[in-house]
Design a protein around this motif. Sequence first.
Motif, PDB file in Angstrom:
ATOM      1  N   HIS A  51      11.746  14.975  -3.757  1.00 14.69           N
ATOM      2  CA  HIS A  51      11.355  14.038  -2.696  1.00 14.69           C
ATOM      3  C   HIS A  51      12.610  13.523  -1.996  1.00 14.69           C
ATOM      4  O   HIS A  51      13.556  13.101  -2.659  1.00 14.69           O
TER       5      HIS A  51
ATOM      6  N   ALA B 142       2.418  11.866  -6.041  1.00 13.93           N
ATOM      7  CA  ALA B 142       2.101  11.458  -7.418  1.00 13.93           C
ATOM      8  C   ALA B 142       1.013  12.354  -8.002  1.00 13.93           C
ATOM      9  O   ALA B 142       1.079  12.742  -9.178  1.00 13.93           O
TER      10      ALA B 142
ATOM     11  N   LYS C 235       0.831  -1.191   0.000  1.00  9.33           N
ATOM     12  CA  LYS C 235       0.000   0.000   0.000  1.00  9.33           C
ATOM     13  C   LYS C 235       0.873   1.252   0.000  1.00  9.33           C
ATOM     14  O   LYS C 235       1.876   1.313   0.705  1.00  9.33           O
ATOM     15  N   SER C 236       0.488   2.228  -0.787  1.00  5.52           N
ATOM     16  CA  SER C 236       1.199   3.510  -0.804  1.00  5.52           C
ATOM     17  C   SER C 236       0.727   4.365   0.353  1.00  5.52           C
ATOM     18  O   SER C 236      -0.440   4.311   0.748  1.00  5.52           O
ATOM     19  N   THR C 237       1.635   5.179   0.866  1.00  6.28           N
ATOM     20  CA  THR C 237       1.262   6.104   1.935  1.00  6.28           C
ATOM     21  C   THR C 237       0.486   7.272   1.336  1.00  6.28           C
ATOM     22  O   THR C 237       0.558   7.528   0.118  1.00  6.28           O
TER      23      THR C 237
ATOM     24  N   GLY D 103       4.111   7.855  -9.988  1.00  8.66           N
ATOM     25  CA  GLY D 103       3.684   6.837  -9.045  1.00  8.66           C
ATOM     26  C   GLY D 103       4.703   5.735  -8.846  1.00  8.66           C
ATOM     27  O   GLY D 103       4.822   5.170  -7.759  1.00  8.66           O
ATOM     28  N   PHE D 104       5.456   5.432  -9.909  1.00 12.73           N
ATOM     29  CA  PHE D 104       6.410   4.317  -9.878  1.00 12.73           C
ATOM     30  C   PHE D 104       7.703   4.696 -10.605  1.00 12.73           C
ATOM     31  O   PHE D 104       8.096   4.061 -11.588  1.00 12.73           O
TER      32      PHE D 104
ATOM     33  N   ARG E 250      13.606   9.903  -2.996  1.00 10.84           N
ATOM     34  CA  ARG E 250      13.650   9.519  -4.414  1.00 10.84           C
ATOM     35  C   ARG E 250      14.907  10.055  -5.079  1.00 10.84           C
ATOM     36  O   ARG E 250      15.392  11.130  -4.754  1.00 10.84           O
TER      37      ARG E 250
ATOM     38  N   GLU F  30       2.845   9.562  -0.459  1.00  7.24           N
ATOM     39  CA  GLU F  30       3.244   9.090  -1.787  1.00  7.24           C
ATOM     40  C   GLU F  30       2.127   9.339  -2.806  1.00  7.24           C
ATOM     41  O   GLU F  30       2.382   9.723  -3.945  1.00  7.24           O
ATOM     42  N   ILE F  31       0.893   9.113  -2.395  1.00 10.72           N
ATOM     43  CA  ILE F  31      -0.256   9.342  -3.284  1.00 10.72           C
ATOM     44  C   ILE F  31      -0.364  10.818  -3.626  1.00 10.72           C
ATOM     45  O   ILE F  31      -0.536  11.181  -4.804  1.00 10.72           O
TER      46      ILE F  31
END
Length: 170
Positions: free
Chosen positions: A160, A27, A18-20, A63-64, A163, A23-24
């Motif tokens: 980020h 994105a 699950k994304s936090t 997202g990825f 990242r 993170e959502i």
Amino acid sequence: MHSYLQKFKGKKVELVPKSTLNEILFAFVGSFIAIAIIGYFTKTYDNLLIMGSFGASCVLLFGFPKSAFSQPRNVILGHFISSLVGLLFLHFIGNDYISMSLALAIAISLMIATRTVHPPAGSNPIIIFLLGASWDYLIFPTLIGSIILVIVSLFYNNLHKNRSYPDYWY
């Protein structure tokens, strides 16, 4: 036949973690910024810089970003190769479903062979056929638009703290 049908059940592998919420939201904002910039340039300079597959590119880029499919060479070359194949088939083979199907299959095969797979780019030949696009579609929106997406992704993803984008260029 039974073993073949058994494969339909899947392997019961766990879902992607699950994304936090952070993170959502990250994105969300990145995708918004990227498409807003491309939309702004499209309107301001009266040049088409957007295509439907760029929305799916944003899913990967923001997202990825660690995915191989999200790396700059995959985004830019995947879109370019797929659009080029779509245009070649549309203009030299013809505008029918067999030509469109072959363009799609060849575009996918070329992306796999050149290690430039970018799944959203797989829709480019279909988009080109549906639009009846001209040759300039290869530059505007395909090449320039995908470059803008990568540039935004470079600046934004690296804001980020966890990242580092890209993983590779080559």
